[in-house]
Design an enzyme around this catalytic site. Structure first.
Site, short mmCIF file in Angstrom:
data_model
loop_
_atom_site.label_atom_id
_atom_site.label_comp_id
_atom_site.label_asym_id
_atom_site.label_seq_id
_atom_site.Cartn_x
_atom_site.Cartn_y
_atom_site.Cartn_z
CB ILE A 161 37.13 45.29 44.62
CG1 ILE A 161 38.58 45.51 44.21
CG2 ILE A 161 36.21 46.16 43.76
CD1 ILE A 161 38.87 45.21 42.76
CG HIS A 162 34.25 47.56 50.00
ND1 HIS A 162 33.69 48.80 50.17
CD2 HIS A 162 35.51 47.65 50.51
CE1 HIS A 162 34.56 49.61 50.76
NE2 HIS A 162 35.68 48.92 50.98
CB ALA A 163 29.87 49.49 47.68
#
Length: 86
Positions: A14-16
């Protein structure tokens, strides 16, 4: 309150971008959304909170959802968490 555990499938975790997609979907429902990873529990409608979890591929994330349209929110948010798109 509905509770369900999901496994992160995105190779980058879960990145940007996935966090933005999750928060956009979460805020489209009139319910409370909490995301739990280990001992951390955050508001699922907070992009910064979601990114502080440091969720990687294969990590277990538990959603706690209560209020209006909780079942619909659980289904939609689960799809975002289990998505393999980057």
């Amino acid at each position: 309150m509905l509770t369900k555990t999901f496994t992160i499938q995105n190779p980058s975790g879960i990145h940007a971008r996935p966090a933005r997609l999750f928060v956009e979907k979460a805020t489209s429902f009139p319910c409370d959304v909490n995301v739990i990873k280990g001992t951390k529990k955050i508001n699922g409608k907070s992009i910064m909170g979601l990114m502080t979890l440091g969720a990687a591929k294969g990590d277990q994330i538990t959603l706690e959802i209560s209020g209006g349209q909780a079942a619909e929110a659980m289904e939609a948010l689960g799809k975002v968490l289990e998505s393999v798109h980057d």
